[in-house]
Motif scaffolding. Structure first.
Motif, short mmCIF file in Angstrom:
data_model
loop_
_atom_site.label_atom_id
_atom_site.label_comp_id
_atom_site.label_asym_id
_atom_site.label_seq_id
_atom_site.Cartn_x
_atom_site.Cartn_y
_atom_site.Cartn_z
N ALA A 1 47.80 30.62 36.51
CA ALA A 1 48.32 30.24 37.79
C ALA A 1 47.67 31.11 38.61
CB ALA A 1 49.97 30.39 38.06
N VAL A 2 47.62 31.25 39.87
CA VAL A 2 46.82 31.67 41.44
C VAL A 2 47.42 32.05 42.41
CG1 VAL A 2 44.59 32.10 42.13
CG2 VAL A 2 44.53 31.92 39.90
N THR A 3 47.89 32.99 43.16
CA THR A 3 48.09 33.17 44.42
C THR A 3 47.29 33.88 45.21
OG1 THR A 3 49.59 34.97 44.12
CG2 THR A 3 50.40 33.24 43.98
N ASN A 4 46.47 35.20 44.68
CA ASN A 4 45.06 35.30 45.24
C ASN A 4 44.00 35.60 44.26
OD1 ASN A 4 43.60 38.51 45.86
ND2 ASN A 4 44.87 38.50 47.44
N SER A 5 42.94 34.62 44.88
CA SER A 5 41.88 34.43 43.64
C SER A 5 40.93 36.25 43.53
CB SER A 5 41.44 33.43 44.40
OG SER A 5 40.84 33.69 45.16
N SER A 6 41.58 37.03 43.97
CA SER A 6 40.55 38.57 43.92
C SER A 6 41.25 38.67 43.03
CB SER A 6 40.59 38.93 45.30
OG SER A 6 39.65 38.01 46.32
N ARG A 7 42.83 39.02 43.02
CA ARG A 7 43.59 40.01 42.19
C ARG A 7 44.17 39.50 41.05
NH1 ARG A 7 49.34 40.80 45.74
NH2 ARG A 7 47.87 40.38 47.25
N THR A 8 43.95 38.11 41.00
CA THR A 8 43.95 37.24 39.63
C THR A 8 42.57 37.65 38.68
OG1 THR A 8 45.53 35.79 40.29
CG2 THR A 8 44.10 35.13 38.26
N LEU A 9 41.21 37.30 39.54
CA LEU A 9 40.19 37.74 38.34
C LEU A 9 39.84 39.48 38.06
CD1 LEU A 9 37.75 36.75 37.50
CD2 LEU A 9 36.66 38.13 40.32
#
Length: 127
Positions: free
Chosen positions: A104-112
């Motif tokens: 689940a991703v809300t902010n791709s940079s933070r998730t990466l």
């Protein structure tokens, strides 16, 4: 609600894969993370940058140091989904790619970054 359902207000369902490095005579180690958004055909990735510290020979170090630029170029040329499929179909020697896993991703940079921190044991450099 099924576990794979993601609320529009909280994010989207993406997929991640782990890129591994299999140097001869050494244990396989994580080398990077790919984060793929199939709905937007977007692929982000983060690779380790300490190739010289991993015990690779000079030729392998040179090859590994070029991966980031090569991946960016190929994503632009092929599109994200086609590039990821090409890696899944072709990598098996020095570089290997895990199967895709949902995230689940809300902010791709933070998730990466979180996935990289969790799955890739990048060496901490002393300055």
């Amino acid at each position: 609600m099924p576990s794979a359902a993601i609320s529009i207000s909280t994010g989207r369902l993406c997929q991640f894969s782990i890129l591994s490095l299999a140097l001869p005579g050494r244990p396989v180690m994580s080398a990077g993370v790919f984060l793929f958004d199939p709905d937007g055909d977007e692929l982000q990735f983060k690779l380790r940058d300490d190739w010289e510290a991993l015990g690779a020979d000079e030729d392998d170090q040179e090859y590994l140091a070029c991966l980031q630029d090569d991946f960016h170029l190929r994503i632009r040329e092929m599109g994200a989904a086609a590039f990821l499929l090409s890696l899944e179909d072709s990598l098996s020697g020095l570089l290997r790619l895990s199967g895709r896993e949902p995230v689940a991703v809300t902010n791709s940079s933070r998730t990466l970054q979180r996935l990289f921190d969790t799955h890739v044991d990048a060496q901490v450099r002393k300055y």
